[in-house]
Scaffold this motif. Structure first.
Motif, PDB file in Angstrom:
ATOM      1  N   THR A 255       0.824  -1.205   0.000  1.00 51.34           N
ATOM      2  CA  THR A 255       0.000   0.000   0.000  1.00 51.34           C
ATOM      3  C   THR A 255       0.862   1.261   0.000  1.00 51.34           C
ATOM      4  N   ASP A 256       2.004   1.228   0.673  1.00 53.76           N
ATOM      5  CA  ASP A 256       2.952   2.353   0.675  1.00 53.76           C
ATOM      6  C   ASP A 256       2.289   3.675   1.020  1.00 53.76           C
ATOM      7  N   GLY A 257       1.321   3.633   1.916  1.00 59.30           N
ATOM      8  CA  GLY A 257       0.691   4.870   2.342  1.00 59.30           C
ATOM      9  C   GLY A 257      -0.252   5.482   1.328  1.00 59.30           C
ATOM     10  N   ARG A 258      -0.569   4.765   0.250  1.00 59.87           N
ATOM     11  CA  ARG A 258      -1.464   5.302  -0.766  1.00 59.87           C
ATOM     12  C   ARG A 258      -2.887   5.415  -0.236  1.00 59.87           C
ATOM     13  N   PRO A 259      -3.724   6.273  -0.833  1.00 60.68           N
ATOM     14  CA  PRO A 259      -5.124   6.420  -0.391  1.00 60.68           C
ATOM     15  C   PRO A 259      -5.879   5.105  -0.525  1.00 60.68           C
TER      16      PRO A 259
ATOM     17  N   ALA B 267      -7.968   0.137  -3.087  1.00 57.33           N
ATOM     18  CA  ALA B 267      -9.162  -0.687  -3.261  1.00 57.33           C
ATOM     19  C   ALA B 267      -9.463  -0.922  -4.733  1.00 57.33           C
ATOM     20  N   ASP B 268      -9.361   0.126  -5.555  1.00 55.48           N
ATOM     21  CA  ASP B 268      -9.607  -0.031  -6.993  1.00 55.48           C
ATOM     22  C   ASP B 268      -8.587  -0.974  -7.621  1.00 55.48           C
ATOM     23  N   GLU B 269      -7.362  -0.904  -7.157  1.00 54.48           N
ATOM     24  CA  GLU B 269      -6.323  -1.788  -7.679  1.00 54.48           C
ATOM     25  C   GLU B 269      -6.624  -3.242  -7.323  1.00 54.48           C
ATOM     26  N   TYR B 270      -7.007  -3.478  -6.074  1.00 51.35           N
ATOM     27  CA  TYR B 270      -7.380  -4.830  -5.662  1.00 51.35           C
ATOM     28  C   TYR B 270      -8.556  -5.343  -6.489  1.00 51.35           C
ATOM     29  N   TRP B 271      -9.552  -4.483  -6.698  1.00 48.95           N
ATOM     30  CA  TRP B 271     -10.738  -4.929  -7.432  1.00 48.95           C
ATOM     31  C   TRP B 271     -10.403  -5.209  -8.897  1.00 48.95           C
ATOM     32  N   ALA B 272      -9.574  -4.361  -9.496  1.00 47.12           N
ATOM     33  CA  ALA B 272      -9.162  -4.595 -10.880  1.00 47.12           C
ATOM     34  C   ALA B 272      -8.401  -5.912 -11.006  1.00 47.12           C
ATOM     35  N   ASN B 273      -7.550  -6.209 -10.033  1.00 52.59           N
ATOM     36  CA  ASN B 273      -6.827  -7.485 -10.039  1.00 52.59           C
ATOM     37  C   ASN B 273      -7.794  -8.656  -9.899  1.00 52.59           C
ATOM     38  N   HIS B 274      -8.821  -8.470  -9.078  1.00 55.60           N
ATOM     39  CA  HIS B 274      -9.815  -9.538  -8.892  1.00 55.60           C
ATOM     40  C   HIS B 274     -10.586  -9.779 -10.189  1.00 55.60           C
ATOM     41  N   ILE B 275     -11.021  -8.703 -10.834  1.00 56.30           N
ATOM     42  CA  ILE B 275     -11.791  -8.834 -12.069  1.00 56.30           C
ATOM     43  C   ILE B 275     -10.942  -9.426 -13.188  1.00 56.30           C
ATOM     44  N   ALA B 276      -9.640  -9.161 -13.154  1.00 53.75           N
ATOM     45  CA  ALA B 276      -8.759  -9.714 -14.184  1.00 53.75           C
ATOM     46  C   ALA B 276      -8.723 -11.235 -14.131  1.00 53.75           C
TER      47      ALA B 276
ATOM     48  N   VAL C  45      -3.476  -3.545   5.570  1.00 51.98           N
ATOM     49  CA  VAL C  45      -4.803  -3.287   5.002  1.00 51.98           C
ATOM     50  C   VAL C  45      -4.912  -4.009   3.667  1.00 51.98           C
ATOM     51  N   THR C  46      -5.969  -4.811   3.518  1.00 53.35           N
ATOM     52  CA  THR C  46      -6.264  -5.469   2.245  1.00 53.35           C
ATOM     53  C   THR C  46      -7.721  -5.222   1.894  1.00 53.35           C
ATOM     54  N   PHE C  47      -8.045  -5.429   0.612  1.00 54.17           N
ATOM     55  CA  PHE C  47      -9.418  -5.261   0.135  1.00 54.17           C
ATOM     56  C   PHE C  47      -9.812  -6.555  -0.562  1.00 54.17           C
ATOM     57  N   ASP C  48     -10.716  -7.303   0.059  1.00 56.77           N
ATOM     58  CA  ASP C  48     -11.035  -8.652  -0.393  1.00 56.77           C
ATOM     59  C   ASP C  48     -12.488  -8.743  -0.858  1.00 56.77           C
ATOM     60  N   PRO C  49     -12.769  -9.588  -1.865  1.00 59.60           N
ATOM     61  CA  PRO C  49     -14.150  -9.759  -2.338  1.00 59.60           C
ATOM     62  C   PRO C  49     -14.964 -10.620  -1.381  1.00 59.60           C
ATOM     63  N   PHE C  50     -16.282 -10.442  -1.392  1.00 60.71           N
ATOM     64  CA  PHE C  50     -17.175 -11.324  -0.632  1.00 60.71           C
ATOM     65  C   PHE C  50     -18.402 -11.635  -1.476  1.00 60.71           C
ATOM     66  N   MET C  51     -18.994 -12.792  -1.209  1.00 60.23           N
ATOM     67  CA  MET C  51     -20.177 -13.250  -1.927  1.00 60.23           C
ATOM     68  C   MET C  51     -21.444 -13.066  -1.095  1.00 60.23           C
TER      69      MET C  51
ATOM     70  N   THR D 229     -25.911   2.877   4.209  1.00 64.64           N
ATOM     71  CA  THR D 229     -25.076   4.023   3.842  1.00 64.64           C
ATOM     72  C   THR D 229     -23.942   4.235   4.827  1.00 64.64           C
ATOM     73  N   ASN D 230     -24.258   4.221   6.122  1.00 57.10           N
ATOM     74  CA  ASN D 230     -23.245   4.516   7.139  1.00 57.10           C
ATOM     75  C   ASN D 230     -22.268   3.374   7.364  1.00 57.10           C
ATOM     76  N   TYR D 231     -22.567   2.195   6.791  1.00 59.05           N
ATOM     77  CA  TYR D 231     -21.674   1.051   6.963  1.00 59.05           C
ATOM     78  C   TYR D 231     -20.627   0.960   5.859  1.00 59.05           C
ATOM     79  N   VAL D 232     -20.768   1.781   4.838  1.00 65.04           N
ATOM     80  CA  VAL D 232     -19.837   1.731   3.720  1.00 65.04           C
ATOM     81  C   VAL D 232     -18.686   2.685   3.998  1.00 65.04           C
ATOM     82  N   ALA D 233     -17.471   2.134   4.063  1.00 64.02           N
ATOM     83  CA  ALA D 233     -16.299   2.957   4.364  1.00 64.02           C
ATOM     84  C   ALA D 233     -15.918   3.848   3.192  1.00 64.02           C
ATOM     85  N   HIS D 234     -16.318   3.443   1.995  1.00 66.58           N
ATOM     86  CA  HIS D 234     -16.031   4.231   0.794  1.00 66.58           C
ATOM     87  C   HIS D 234     -17.082   5.338   0.706  1.00 66.58           C
ATOM     88  N   LYS D 235     -16.715   6.565   0.986  1.00 65.11           N
ATOM     89  CA  LYS D 235     -17.683   7.652   1.127  1.00 65.11           C
ATOM     90  C   LYS D 235     -17.822   8.517  -0.118  1.00 65.11           C
ATOM     91  N   LYS D 236     -17.211   8.127  -1.246  1.00 66.50           N
ATOM     92  CA  LYS D 236     -17.291   8.972  -2.427  1.00 66.50           C
ATOM     93  C   LYS D 236     -18.711   9.077  -2.984  1.00 66.50           C
TER      94      LYS D 236
END
Length: 898
Positions: free
Chosen positions: A384-388, A393-402, A430-436, A791-798
Motif C-alpha cells: 500500500t505504501d501509504g497510498r489512499p 481498493a480499486d487496484e485490488y478490485w481490478a486485479n480480482h476482475i482480471a 490493510v487489504t481489500f477482499d471480495p465477498f459473496m 449508507t453509514n456502513y460503507v467505508a467508501h464515502k465517495k
C-alpha cells in the motif's frame, strides 16, 4: 496395544526425519487404490510437538506438508505421546466392534478433527506407539484425470430393503464399486444367491430404475449417500423363484399430489432437504432468471480446472428453464441434485443439508463454470505504501476482475476492507477482499461460560462443580484465575487443570498460555487443588475401576474404568511406600466415606447436596471454603488408621500392575511426571463410600436453548451487522504472520464494507458447533423488509447517494438440525405480493408474516435510488454485451405474469 521397544531407541529428531523422508516419497507415488489412514488431529499435534520441540517454527514448516500443521505450542518440555487414540473420531456405540462396523462422526473436518496419513506412515507410527482404532480409507479417482485423487473418507452408506420380507440392513460401499459388487453384498447380507434377486434404485422408497448393468459404477448410477436400495426376490405365485423382476407401476415414481392454486411459476417437487427453498430464492432473482433464459452457453468456461467443466451451469440452467417454461408443472430437482452431488458429495443422500452451505457452493461453482476469464493472469499484490484507500481498493478490485469475471461477480460480489494490527509491534496491514455474502452472528458475547469440577487433595472438602465466565478468546490462566476466585483458593494452594477422556487424564493443561479456544464445549475438565510448595513434583493419578464380574477381591473378576480420576502431588525426592500412597488416597476419599464409617468426617447436608444442584446453583455455591470443614490433623490421622484400605495397583513403566496391599519398600519413581494407580472398587467398597461425587462429569458447556426473544425486544439486523464489523482478535486457527515480527501473531481484525453488490445475500448464523453436534439459535431478528439502509456502513464515502436495499426473498429453517424443515418466502415483483413456498405447496402470505425466528438467509436487491458508484462492477449489468436483446421485455416479470 502398547508402544514397542523399537520406538524407545529413536530420538524425537530421528522419528521426525524418518517420517519426513517417507512422506516425500509417498506424496510423489500416490495412486488410485492406495490406502490412507485417519488419525486424530489431537494425537497428531501432540506427536508434532514432541518431534519438533528442538526446532524453530520456520524449519518445521519447511519439513513436509504434515509439518505445516505444527504450531507454537511445541516446547522443550514436550513429552512423548502415549498410544494413538482415535476415539474422538468415532461414535462411542461402535468403538468396541470390529473395524468394518466402526462409524465416523458425520461432522468431521480434515485438518481440524483428523489428518490423513499414507499407509507407510501409519504403519510406522502404529508400530511405534500402538493404539487405534485403525481407520483405513481408499484413494479414488475423481474422474477428471488420472492424477485427480480424493480420499473417500465417507463411503456410501446405503439402506437395503428386502422384499417381500421387508427386512432391512445398512451397508458401507465405495461409490467407485460396481453395481455387480453391490448386488453381491446385498446377497451376502440377506443370505441369498445372485440368481434369486434383482436390485432397484429405490429413491424416495419408490422404484426409480432397475440396476441391471453390473459393470456400471455406483457413482455413474447416481447412487447417493443414505439412499434406499430395493432388493427384490424373484417369486412366482407359488413362492418359488421365477427368474424375473416385476416392473414399476410408474417409472419415475412421482405420484404425490401438489398444490398449484392459480399460480403459474415454477415449483420444485419431491422435497430434498435444503434444496427447493434455496433454489427458489435464486431462480426468483431477476438477474439470474433473465441470464439463464438466454444463450448463456457461450460463456461457459469448459477448461477451468476450478469449475465443473460446465456441467453445474448446464444443470442449473436447465432446471431454471423448466421452472419458467410456459404451462409450468411441478419439476423434480433430482437430476440437478445428482449433478451437484457428483462434484460436492456433502450434498448427497437424503439427509438434511444446510441451505446456506448449498448456496455458497452453488454460487462459487456457477462462477467458475461461467468465468469469462479463460486464462487467469498471475498478479503480484503491491504494498500500500501509504497510498489512499480508494486507489488501493480499486487496484485490488481490478486485479480480482482480471481473474474473476462472471454473472455471479456482476450481481452478487462486494468488497471488504480488512485491517489487521499486530498486538506486539503495532504493524498495520490493510487489504481489500471480495465477498459473496455476509454471515452475521446472532450474539456478540465476548465471554464464554465454562463448567469445571474442582477436587481437593487434602480431604477437606467434597468435589464441587464450578461454572465461571471467562474471556471468549482467553487463555488457561484466565480460567484458573476465575476458578481460584470461585473456590477461595488459599496462598499455599494452586489449581492444576486436566482434560479427562476415557476416565483418565488425557492431558495436563499446565501451560497458562494455552488458548481456551482449544477446549471444546463437549470436553470435560477437572481442576485439582494441590500444594504449591512441592519441589520436583510427581503426580499420582488414581484411576477408578469397578467390579463388574462375580467373585471377590481375591478371585478372578472383571474390571471396567469409570468415574473421574483423583490426583495428588508428591516430591520425587521423597521416599514413598505403598502404605504412604494408601494414606494419601484415604485422605482424599475421607469426605465421601459413609456416616456410619466415619461420622466426624461427614460434610454438612448443604455441602453434600450442592453437587446435585443445577450448574448455576453449583456455581453460586461453588467450592465451599475449606476452613468450614477442616479437621485437626491428629484427629484425621487417627480416624484414617482405622478405616478400610482400598485395593490399589500400581502401573509401572512396563505396564505391569503391582499390588500395593503389602508393599512396604520404597516405590521406584517413574521417569515420566505421572505415576498411574488403579483403585479397584469392589461392590462392598462402593457401598462404603458415596461414589456419585466422582461418577458424573459435566461437559465444559452444556447447550441450553436461549429463551426466545419477544417482538417487544428483538435483535436488530443492524446490531448483528455491528457485531460482525466490530474489531476483535483472530481465532487461533487463523493466526497472522506479522512481516515485521517474523512470527505468527493473534492480530486484531477490523472489517469494513467498501463496495456493495446489486444483490446482497445475508446469512444469519443460527447454528453453533461442537465436535460432534450442532445447536440452533431460535433468536428472532428484526430485519427490514423495505429500506435496509447501509449508507453509514460503507467505508467508501465517495458516493453521494444512500445505499438502500429491498428484501425480495428469504430462506427459512424450522425445527432442529436433526428434524428441521426449510421453506422460502418470495416476493413476486409484478404482483408486489409475497408467497410462501413449502415444498410443492404455494400460498400467498401477508407481508407482516414474512418476519419470523425461522429466517435464515435473506436476499436483498439494491433499489433504484442506490448509488451505482459504490457497486462493484466497472460497468452495469445491463451494459454487458451479452445481456438482454433489444426486443426483450424490459420488465422481467411481465413475461412471467399469472
Amino acid at each position: 496395544m502398547e508402544a514397542s521397544g523399537s520406538a524407545m531407541e529413536l530420538s524425537p529428531e530421528e522419528e521426525r526425519i524418518l517420517i519426513r523422508d517417507i512422506t516425500i516419497a509417498a506424496e510423489s507415488l500416490a495412486k488410485e487404490g492406495d490406502t490412507f489412514f485417519l488419525i486424530s488431529q489431537r494425537w497428531w499435534q501432540h506427536w508434532l510437538d514432541y518431534v519438533n520441540q528442538d526446532m524453530t517454527s520456520s524449519s518445521v514448516n519447511g519439513s513436509s506438508s504434515y509439518g505445516a500443521h505444527h504450531h507454537d505450542s511445541a516446547s522443550s518440555s514436550a513429552k512423548r505421546p502415549s498410544a494413538i487414540d482415535n476415539s474422538d473420531l468415532i461414535y462411542d456405540a461402535t468403538s468396541k466392534v470390529s473395524n468394518v462396523e466402526i462409524e465416523l462422526h458425520d461432522t468431521l473436518v480434515e485438518g481440524r478433527d483428523y489428518i490423513l496419513l499414507p499407509q507407510q506412515i501409519w504403519e510406522k507410527l502404529h508400530g511405534w506407539y500402538g493404539g487405534g482404532p485403525t481407520l483405513p480409507r481408499k484413494a479414488i479417482n475423481t474422474g477428471l484425470s488420472q492424477t485427480d485423487l480424493a480420499i473417500e473418507v465417507y463411503p456410501l452408506r446405503l439402506r437395503l430393503t428386502l422384499m417381500p420380507k421387508e427386512e432391512r440392513a445398512i451397508i458401507r460401499i465405495s461409490k467407485k464399486e460396481t453395481v455387480g459388487e453391490l448386488h453381491k453384498k446385498a446377497c451376502e447380507v440377506f443370505d441369498l444367491t445372485l440368481d434369486q434377486v434383482c436390485i432397484w434404485d429405490y429413491y424416495g422408497e419408490q422404484k426409480h430404475a432397475l440396476m441391471d448393468n453390473m459393470d456400471k459404477t455406483l457413482d455413474d448410477a447416481n447412487i447417493q449417500m443414505d439412499q434406499d436400495i430395493l432388493v427384490e426376490v424373484f417369486t412366482d405365485r407359488n413362492g418359488t423363484a421365477d427368474g424375473g423382476c416385476t416392473t414399476p407401476l410408474q417409472e419415475n415414481g412421482y405420484t404425490e399430489k401438489y398444490s398449484t392454486s392459480k399460480l403459474q411459476f415454477g415449483v420444485l417437487t419431491k422435497p430434498i432437504f435444503g434444496f427447493p427453498n434455496a433454489i427458489q430464492c435464486l431462480v426468483h432473482t431477476p438477474e439470474f432468471a433473465r441470464y439463464f433464459r438466454e444463450d448463456y452457453r457461450q460463456e461457459i468456461n469448459w477448461q477451468n480446472p476450478l469449475g465443473m467443466v460446465g456441467e453445474l451451469a448446464l444443470a442449473f440452467g436447465e432446471l431454471l428453464r423448466k421452472l419458467w417454461a410456459p404451462g409450468r408443472t411441478p419439476v423434480s430437482p433430482r437430476p440437478f441434485k445428482t449433478k451437484l452431488a457428483r462434484f460436492a458429495p456433502q450434498f448427497s443422500g437424503n439427509n438434511q443439508h444446510d441451505s446456506q452451505e448449498l448456496l455458497a457452493f452453488l454460487l462459487d461453482g456457477l462462477h467458475e463454470d461461467l468465468n469469462r476469464v479463460k486464462h487467469k493472469p498471475y498478479i503480484k499484490s503491491k504494498d500500500t505504501d501509504g497510498r489512499p484507500d480508494e486507489e488501493v481498493a480499486d487496484e485490488y478490485w481490478a486485479n480480482h476482475i482480471a481473474r474473476n469475471d462472471s454473472i455471479i461477480v456482476d450481481v452478487c460480489q462486494g468488497q471488504y476492507k480488512s485491517t489487521l494490527v499486530c498486538p506486539v509491534c503495532g504493524k498495520v496491514s490493510v487489504t481489500f477482499d471480495p465477498f459473496m455474502y455476509l454471515s452475521l452472528p446472532l450474539q456478540s458475547a465476548s465471554t464464554r461460560t465454562m463448567t469445571v469440577i474442582v477436587f481437593t487433595t487434602d480431604g477437606n472438602a467434597l468435589p464441587t462443580t464450578c461454572t465461571v465466565n471467562v474471556p471468549k478468546h482467553g487463555r488457561c490462566r484466565d480460567l484458573i484465575q476465575a476458578l481460584s476466585n470461585a473456590c477461595s483458593l488459599k496462598n499455599r494452594e494452586k489449581l492444576l487443570l486436566a482434560e479427562i477422556r476415557g476416565h483418565m487424564i488425557n492431558q495436563l493443561l499446565e501451560d497458562p498460555q494455552i488458548l481456551l479456544s482449544t477446549v471444546k464445549d463437549d470436553d470435560r475438565l477437572v481442576a485439582y487443588k494441590i500444594p504449591n510448595v512441592v519441589k520436583n513434583t510427581i503426580y499420582l493419578q488414581f484411576v477408578h475401576r469397578r467390579e463388574v464380574g462375580p467373585g471377590n477381591i481375591t478371585s478372578s473378576v472383571a474390571w471396567e474404568f469409570y468415574g473421574i480420576p483423583l490426583l495428588a502431588s508428591i516430591s520425587r525426592d521423597e521416599s514413598v511406600t505403598g502404605a504412604a500412597i494408601h494414606e494419601i488416597l484415604q485422605r482424599m476419599l475421607a469426605p465421601m466415606l459413609g456416616s456410619e464409617e466415619l461420622q466426624p468426617l461427614s460434610m454438612s447436608d448443604s455441602s453434600i447436596n450442592a453437587a446435585s444442584h443445577s450448574h448455576q446453583d453449583r456455581a453460586n455455591k461453588a467450592c465451599l471454603d475449606s476452613d468450614e470443614s477442616q479437621l485437626k490433623d491428629q484427629e484425621l490421622n487417627c480416624q484414617l488408621e482405622s478405616t478400610h484400605k482400598m485395593h490399589l495397583q500400581l502401573v509401572d513403566e512396563t505396564n505391569a500392575q503391582v499390588d500395593l496391599s503389602s508393599v512396604e519398600n520404597p516405590i521406584m519413581m517413574p521417569g515420566s511426571s505421572t505415576l498411574v494407580l488403579f483403585i479397584n472398587w469392589s461392590k462392598e467398597d462402593r457401598k462404603r463410600y458415596d461414589t456419585h461425587h466422582f461418577e458424573n462429569h459435566p461437559e465444559v458447556f452444556k447447550y441450553v436453548p436461549a429463551p426466545k426473544r419477544t417482538r417487544g425486544e428483538p435483535l436488530s439486523l443492524y446490531a448483528c451487522l455491528d457485531a460482525f464489523l466490530r474489531e476483535e482478535p483472530l481465532v487461533p486457527e487463523d493466526m497472522w504472520y506479522c512481516p515485521r515480527c517474523k512470527e505468527q501473531r493473534q492480530a486484531s481484525k477490523k472489517l469494513d464494507l467498501w463496495r456493495l453488490p446489486e444483490v446482497l445475500v445475508i446469512h444469519l448464523k443460527r447454528f453453533s458447533f461442537s465436535r460432534s453436534t450442532k445447536h440452533k439459535l431460535e433468536t428472532f431478528v428484526n430485519f427490514p423488509i423495505h429500506d435496509l439502509d447501509l449508507t453509514n456502513y460503507v467505508a467508501h464515502k465517495k458516493g453521494s447517494q444512500r445505499q438502500i436495499y429491498e428484501l425480495y426473498a428469504l430462506s427459512n429453517h424450522y425445527g432442529s438440525m436433526a428434524s428441521g424443515h426449510y421453506t422460502a418466502h418470495i416476493k413476486l415483483l409484478d404482483e408486489i405480493r409475497w408467497y410462501n413456498f413449502d415444498d410443492s405447496h404455494i400460498s400467498p402470505i401477508n407481508e407482516e408474516d414474512v418476519k419470523s425466528a425461522a429466517a435464515y438467509v435473506l436476499f436483498y436487491r439494491r433499489t433504484k435510488g442506490g448509488d451505482a458508484s459504490t457497486s462493484i462492477g466497472a460497468e452495469s449489468y445491463a451494459n454487458k454485451n451479452h445481456r438482454v436483446a433489444a426486443n426483450e421485455p424490459q420488465d422481467l416479470w411481465e413475461d412471467y405474469a399469472v
